[in-house]
Scaffold this motif. Structure first.
Motif, short mmCIF file in Angstrom:
data_model
loop_
_atom_site.label_atom_id
_atom_site.label_comp_id
_atom_site.label_asym_id
_atom_site.label_seq_id
_atom_site.Cartn_x
_atom_site.Cartn_y
_atom_site.Cartn_z
N ALA A 174 40.34 54.70 35.64
CA ALA A 174 41.33 55.08 36.65
C ALA A 174 41.35 54.12 37.84
O ALA A 174 42.41 53.74 38.35
CB ALA A 174 41.09 56.51 37.13
N ALA A 175 40.19 53.72 38.31
CA ALA A 175 40.12 52.81 39.45
C ALA A 175 40.65 51.43 39.07
O ALA A 175 41.35 50.79 39.87
CB ALA A 175 38.69 52.70 39.97
N THR A 176 40.35 50.99 37.86
CA THR A 176 40.85 49.69 37.40
C THR A 176 42.37 49.72 37.26
O THR A 176 43.05 48.77 37.65
CB THR A 176 40.23 49.32 36.04
N GLN A 177 42.90 50.81 36.73
CA GLN A 177 44.35 50.95 36.62
C GLN A 177 45.00 50.91 37.99
O GLN A 177 46.06 50.30 38.18
CB GLN A 177 44.71 52.26 35.92
N TYR A 178 44.37 51.57 38.94
CA TYR A 178 44.91 51.58 40.30
C TYR A 178 44.88 50.18 40.89
O TYR A 178 45.85 49.73 41.51
CB TYR A 178 44.08 52.54 41.18
N LEU A 179 43.77 49.47 40.68
CA LEU A 179 43.66 48.08 41.15
C LEU A 179 44.75 47.22 40.53
O LEU A 179 45.41 46.44 41.23
CB LEU A 179 42.28 47.52 40.78
N GLU A 180 44.95 47.36 39.23
CA GLU A 180 45.98 46.56 38.54
C GLU A 180 47.37 46.84 39.10
O GLU A 180 48.15 45.92 39.37
CB GLU A 180 45.96 46.84 37.04
N GLY A 181 47.68 48.12 39.30
CA GLY A 181 48.98 48.47 39.82
C GLY A 181 49.24 47.93 41.21
O GLY A 181 50.37 47.57 41.55
N LYS A 182 48.19 47.86 42.01
CA LYS A 182 48.34 47.43 43.40
C LYS A 182 48.26 45.92 43.58
O LYS A 182 48.72 45.40 44.59
CB LYS A 182 47.26 48.09 44.26
N THR A 183 47.65 45.21 42.62
CA THR A 183 47.36 43.79 42.85
C THR A 183 47.98 42.83 41.85
O THR A 183 47.97 41.62 42.07
CB THR A 183 45.83 43.54 42.86
N ASN A 184 48.52 43.33 40.74
CA ASN A 184 48.93 42.44 39.65
C ASN A 184 49.93 41.38 40.09
O ASN A 184 49.78 40.19 39.78
CB ASN A 184 49.49 43.25 38.48
N ALA A 185 50.98 41.80 40.80
CA ALA A 185 52.03 40.85 41.20
C ALA A 185 51.49 39.78 42.13
O ALA A 185 51.74 38.58 41.96
CB ALA A 185 53.18 41.61 41.86
N ALA A 186 50.71 40.20 43.12
CA ALA A 186 50.16 39.24 44.09
C ALA A 186 49.15 38.31 43.42
O ALA A 186 49.13 37.10 43.71
CB ALA A 186 49.49 39.99 45.25
N LEU A 187 48.33 38.86 42.53
CA LEU A 187 47.34 38.03 41.84
C LEU A 187 48.01 37.03 40.91
O LEU A 187 47.54 35.90 40.77
CB LEU A 187 46.37 38.91 41.05
N TYR A 188 49.11 37.43 40.30
CA TYR A 188 49.83 36.50 39.42
C TYR A 188 50.24 35.25 40.21
O TYR A 188 50.05 34.12 39.75
CB TYR A 188 51.06 37.16 38.81
N ASN A 189 50.81 35.46 41.39
CA ASN A 189 51.28 34.33 42.20
C ASN A 189 50.15 33.40 42.62
O ASN A 189 50.33 32.19 42.73
CB ASN A 189 52.01 34.85 43.44
N LYS A 190 48.97 33.97 42.83
CA LYS A 190 47.81 33.15 43.22
C LYS A 190 47.14 32.50 42.01
O LYS A 190 46.60 31.40 42.09
CB LYS A 190 46.80 34.01 43.96
#
Length: 236
Positions: free
Chosen positions: A139-155
């Motif tokens: 659950a925590a990993t899913q939450y992290l992915e949902g909150k950070t995926n777009a920003a992490l992709y750009n970096k």
């Protein structure tokens, strides 16, 4: 009949109240001394940090992606015909090198970008720590992915691009695609492999963080700090 309905409604309300009580029973801001929502949030972050430290770092070694069936990067669907065609004409070794090159680029890029993932965990703010704590094993990993995926992709995308050149994957794939496009009766392909590998490598990172989160949730011996022991004892 009215009495039966009344009993059913009462039973339903009691059941819902008991279920909500599981969540509400966890310490809140005014709950048990020393254990509040902030501490639960810190415990979840520490679990994610452990996922990066213990699991994601495995991806940065040689064959970290290539020999890990959980995260190994295979060819995208549109390149399956390239792979099959090259193998059919005796260029299977070249096809194998192409797949290996994609994974080598991911291994190198994750090594370079680990601080990006660490920083993402530091910046994350949980909306409902108690619901996440009582959620699924990831659950925590899913939450992290949902909150950070777009920003992490750009970096992460430019890091992947640099790694392609660093490990020679760009040259390998230029050679591979050129040979394929030169074959008679084939349609030319020009895939965006940087985008594809970025997506696959990010998913590999989240997958390995989830592995460690599950370990902490399901095995008390994996809770190696006082914070992890106190917080995840609440979900047992």
């Amino acid at each position: 009949m009215k009495k039966i309905i009344a009993v059913l409604v009462l039973f339903s309300l009691v059941s819902c109240a008991e279920l909500q009580g599981v969540i509400d029973g966890l310490p809140g801001e005014s709950g048990l001394p020393g254990i509040d929502n902030q501490m639960i949030g810190n415990g979840l972050k520490q679990a994610l940090d452990f996922g990066i430290d213990k699991q994601v770092t495995k991806l940065t070694s040689t064959d970290g992606f290539y020999k890990n069936e959980l995260v190994k990067i295979l060819l995208p669907e549109e390149l399956q015909k390239v792979d099959n065609t090259l193998r059919a004409i005796g260029l299977g070794k070249l096809a194998d090198e192409g797949i290996k090159a994609l994974n080598r680029a991911a291994e190198d890029a994750v090594s370079e970008a680990t601080p990006i993932f660490v920083d993402a965990v530091k910046q994350i703010s949980f909306n409902d720590v108690r619901t996440i704590l009582l959620g699924t094993d990831d659950a925590a990993t899913q939450y992290l992915e949902g909150k950070t995926n777009a920003a992490l992709y750009n970096k992460f995308n430019p890091v992947i691009k640099n790694s392609f050149a660093k490990v020679g994957a760009d040259q390998i794939w230029t050679n591979l695609i050129t040979k394929y496009n030169d074959l008679p009766l084939t349609n030319n392909v020009n895939p965006d492999l940087t985008d594809y590998v970025t997506q696959q490598a990010l998913q590999g990172v989240y997958t390995m963080i989830a592995v460690e989160e599950k370990e902490i949730r399901t095995k008390t011996q994996s809770r190696t700090t006082d914070l992890l022991k106190r917080v995840f004892a609440l979900q047992d």
